[in-house]
Enzyme design. Structure first.
Site, PDB file in Angstrom:
ATOM      1  N   ASP A   1      46.983   7.054 -11.775  1.00  0.00           N
ATOM      2  CA  ASP A   1      48.388   6.708 -12.022  1.00  0.00           C
ATOM      3  C   ASP A   1      49.297   7.921 -11.965  1.00  0.00           C
ATOM      4  OD1 ASP A   1      47.501   7.872 -14.395  1.00  0.00           O
ATOM      5  OD2 ASP A   1      48.653   6.518 -15.687  1.00  0.00           O
TER       6      ASP A   1
ATOM      7  N   ASP B   1      45.407  11.866 -10.539  1.00  0.00           N
ATOM      8  CA  ASP B   1      44.531  10.771 -10.958  1.00  0.00           C
ATOM      9  C   ASP B   1      45.167   9.450 -10.532  1.00  0.00           C
ATOM     10  OD1 ASP B   1      46.627  10.810 -12.773  1.00  0.00           O
ATOM     11  OD2 ASP B   1      45.387  10.288 -14.497  1.00  0.00           O
TER      12      ASP B   1
ATOM     13  N   SER C   1      44.415   4.452 -15.131  1.00  0.00           N
ATOM     14  CA  SER C   1      44.450   5.893 -14.897  1.00  0.00           C
ATOM     15  C   SER C   1      43.250   6.381 -14.091  1.00  0.00           C
ATOM     16  CB  SER C   1      44.552   6.608 -16.249  1.00  0.00           C
ATOM     17  OG  SER C   1      44.822   7.966 -16.098  1.00  0.00           O
TER      18      SER C   1
ATOM     19  N   ASP D   1      49.692  10.621 -13.700  1.00  0.00           N
ATOM     20  CA  ASP D   1      50.324  11.271 -14.849  1.00  0.00           C
ATOM     21  C   ASP D   1      49.706  12.639 -15.114  1.00  0.00           C
ATOM     22  OD1 ASP D   1      47.906  10.409 -15.916  1.00  0.00           O
ATOM     23  OD2 ASP D   1      48.773   9.498 -17.713  1.00  0.00           O
TER      24      ASP D   1
END
Length: 449
Positions: free
Chosen positions: A244, A242, A101, A246
């Site tokens: 990833d 960010d 992340s 999410d």
């Protein structure tokens, strides 16, 4: 108590325990055994981010999953919420994401989704952990990876993009200039395709990953970067993800950062106006500003607080039937639209609100008056219960007594990094900073690196 799984999967420095090849293999075997139904071969979908370690970690967990009896399909470089979507829509027994992340490129992680597209409950993660340790005790091999990651199913990414666009029928960016910061992460593989065809002028930044530049001086952890781009490009809105994707953060046309609290306020009022905000309730976390609570209250909306972590926000949403929840950091959850935080979906829904309102992002959020807030991160060598350390507990009590009804004190360990987070909000900024530093110094003295 879980030893491997934090608030968002397993996360560590790539190559070091528990992200060494042997442990990763054990994770794959344990997961395959956990999801297998009698006389069936479970199917797992795998996605990765852009870190240089993601490929070999994907290969290691694929080997473990196959040794445990599972079949593995790869969506390649793709966002975490895309894997959640594909897991649910295609009936996979589990979805696995290799990503850390927002962490630095040296770190990596493993996130797991169940067949319903939701992150695994704590009890399930604990059961998998127990088998991981049994696998490690019984097998000393697998320090070397013998298999490659599976071939990428290119159609997966296009299907996810279509699902996002279906969530905002009629969205047009005509007449708008938008800046999108992909953090050199997973959004780099999706955002250009997503925004192509929505009209307007979309400028994609930080979408050239090299394995080591993910989150470096860009992305949702540094939203001031996209705010600067907005001013430089004379844009209407800035969007930043960010590693990833999410979560998402934003900047308005004046170069002011718009965080998850402001997005929740905007979305809550929009849902309320359309009769879609169940029980006029929003679920935030302990980190959301008191100013959000006050602004929601003025609109007749109740705010509940969950522990930090979008999986815990979602649990509270399920219990209460809330239509909306999220975190100040940019994880936003919309009931019926996603099973986990989805930065790209949040971006489209926010753009749709702005589009339908005929107003600007700055105007729509201008009445959110936030209390001064400071967050101090302290690197720690271990995560002992803070209330059990007298010098730290004393400083926390001093802050709570001094601030009383004029502020909040939230001290917690990060679920994804070796950090203690000291967060204080108060009407008086000097008092806030004094107590935050006093608590942080006590933690440094007792537990600091």
């Amino acid at each position: 108590m879980r030893k491997l799984f934090g608030t968002d999967g397993i996360r560590a420095v790539a190559g070091q325990s528990p992200l060494d090849p042997r442990t990763i293999h054990a994770v794959g075997v344990a997961l395959a055994h956990h999801i297998a139904a009698p006389e069936t071969q479970p199917k797992v979908i795998l996605g990765i981010d852009t870190r240089e370690s993601s490929e070999w970690i994907a290969a290691a967990i694929t080997e473990g999953l196959r040794d445990g009896g599972a079949v593995v399909e790869s969506a390649g470089v793709i966002t975490t919420p895309a894997v959640a979507f594909l897991t649910r829509s295609h009936g996979f027994a589990a979805g696995v994401v290799v990503s850390a992340s927002h962490n630095p490129w040296q770190d990596n992680g493993i996130k797991v989704f169940g067949p319903d597209g939701y992150k695994l409950p704590d009890a399930t993660e604990l059961a998998i952990e127990e088998e991981i340790f049994r696998q490690l005790e019984s097998n000393s091999n697998h320090s070397t990876i013998h298999t490659a990651a599976p071939a990428v199913e290119e159609a997966d990414r296009a299907e996810y993009v279509r699902s996002l666009l279906a969530a905002v029928p009629g969205l047009s960016l005509d007449g708008k200039r938008i800046v999108v910061d992909c953090a050199n992460g997973a959004a780099s593989a999706v955002a250009p395709q997503l925004f192509d065809g929505l009209g307007g002028e979309v400028r994609i930044r930080n979408a050239s990953p090299d394995g080591r530049n993910i989150n470096v001086d860009c992305g949702a952890t540094k939203p001031e970067v996209v705010a600067k781009y907005v001013l430089e490009d004379k844009a209407d809105i800035g969007i930043t993800f960010d590693g990833d994707a999410d979560r998402a953060m934003f900047a308005d046309e004046n170069g002011r950062v718009i965080n998850g609290d402001a997005v929740m306020l905007l979305a809550a009022r929009d849902l309320q106006a359309r009769g879609l905000l169940h029980d006029n309730t929003v679920v935030a976390t302990t980190m959301s500003n008191m100013g959000l609570e006050a602004a929601l209250k003025r609109s007749g909306i109740r705010m509940l607080r969950a522990p930090v972590g979008d999986k815990y926000v979602l649990e509270q949403m399920k219990k209460t039937g809330a239509s909306l929840g999220g975190e100040q950091s940019g994880h936003i959850l919309f009931t019926g639209k996603s099973t986990t935080g989805d930065g790209l979906l949040t971006a489209l829904l926010l753009l749709d609100i702005v589009h339908r309102s005929g107003s600007s992002l700055a105007k729509l959020t201008e009445d959110l008056k936030t209390f001064p807030q400071v967050i101090v991160n302290v690197k720690v060598r271990e995560k002992k219960p803070l209330e059990g350390i007298s010098s730290i507990a004393e400083k926390i009590r001093e802050a709570e007594n001094a601030l009383a009804d004029t502020g909040r004190v939230v001290i917690r360990y990060s679920g994804t990094e070796a950090l203690a987070r000291v967060m204080i909000e108060a009407e008086d900024e000097s008092s806030m900073k004094h107590h935050a530093e006093a608590i942080a110094q006590a933690i440094r003295s007792e537990l600091g690196i």
